[in-house]
Motif scaffolding. Structure first.
Motif, PDB file in Angstrom:
ATOM      1  N   GLU A   1       0.831  -1.207   0.000  1.00 59.28           N
ATOM      2  CA  GLU A   1       0.000   0.000   0.000  1.00 59.28           C
ATOM      3  C   GLU A   1       0.864   1.254   0.000  1.00 59.28           C
TER       4      GLU A   1
ATOM      5  N   ARG B   1       3.903   1.532  -1.099  1.00 57.95           N
ATOM      6  CA  ARG B   1       4.571   1.619  -2.391  1.00 57.95           C
ATOM      7  C   ARG B   1       3.630   2.203  -3.433  1.00 57.95           C
ATOM      8  N   GLU B   2       2.359   1.776  -3.408  1.00 60.39           N
ATOM      9  CA  GLU B   2       1.382   2.306  -4.351  1.00 60.39           C
ATOM     10  C   GLU B   2       1.084   3.775  -4.053  1.00 60.39           C
TER      11      GLU B   2
ATOM     12  N   SER C   1       3.826   5.824  -5.527  1.00 56.42           N
ATOM     13  CA  SER C   1       3.992   5.715  -6.980  1.00 56.42           C
ATOM     14  C   SER C   1       3.331   6.875  -7.713  1.00 56.42           C
ATOM     15  N   ASP C   2       2.344   7.523  -7.079  1.00 55.82           N
ATOM     16  CA  ASP C   2       1.656   8.649  -7.716  1.00 55.82           C
ATOM     17  C   ASP C   2       2.404   9.967  -7.544  1.00 55.82           C
TER      18      ASP C   2
END
Length: 110
Positions: A47, A49-50, A53-54
């Motif tokens: 979570e 990492r995601e 990523s934005d």
């Protein structure tokens, strides 16, 4: 007293089935809980990492540098030489120098 091999074999099989029927499942339960905890930690890392990523690298560097600047005194009064983190903190305290108007500081960015 003589024991025949088929009788001995049947007694051994019955003992093995009783032992298997009465296993202690506490160790299996602990292993299962440990596995669930490991899955949860991996899921949380995914979570995060995601989430990152934005965000671009430039935005991350800007945010980290802004937070570091807020930790230290960035503004200093050139008259009384007192350091402040931001301009709002300087307005809360009067300048001890007689050159200031109404006790205001002459702030310079460091």
């Amino acid at each position: 007293m003589r024991v025949s091999p088929p009788t001995l074999l049947s007694v051994a099989i019955s003992l093995v089935s009783i032992v298997n029927a009465h296993q202690d499942h506490a160790f299996e339960a602990r292993a299962y809980v440990d596995e669930l905890t490991a899955r949860e930690e991996a899921y949380n890392a995914l979570e995060r990492r995601e989430l990152f990523s934005d965000i671009s690298t430039r935005e991350l560097i800007d945010e980290v540098s802004d937070r570091l600047e807020r930790r230290y005194a960035n503004w200093m009064c050139s008259w009384c030489h007192v350091g402040f983190i931001n301009k709002g903190d300087a307005k809360k305290v009067q300048c001890s120098n007689g050159n200031s108007k109404k006790g205001e500081h002459n702030l310079k960015h460091m």
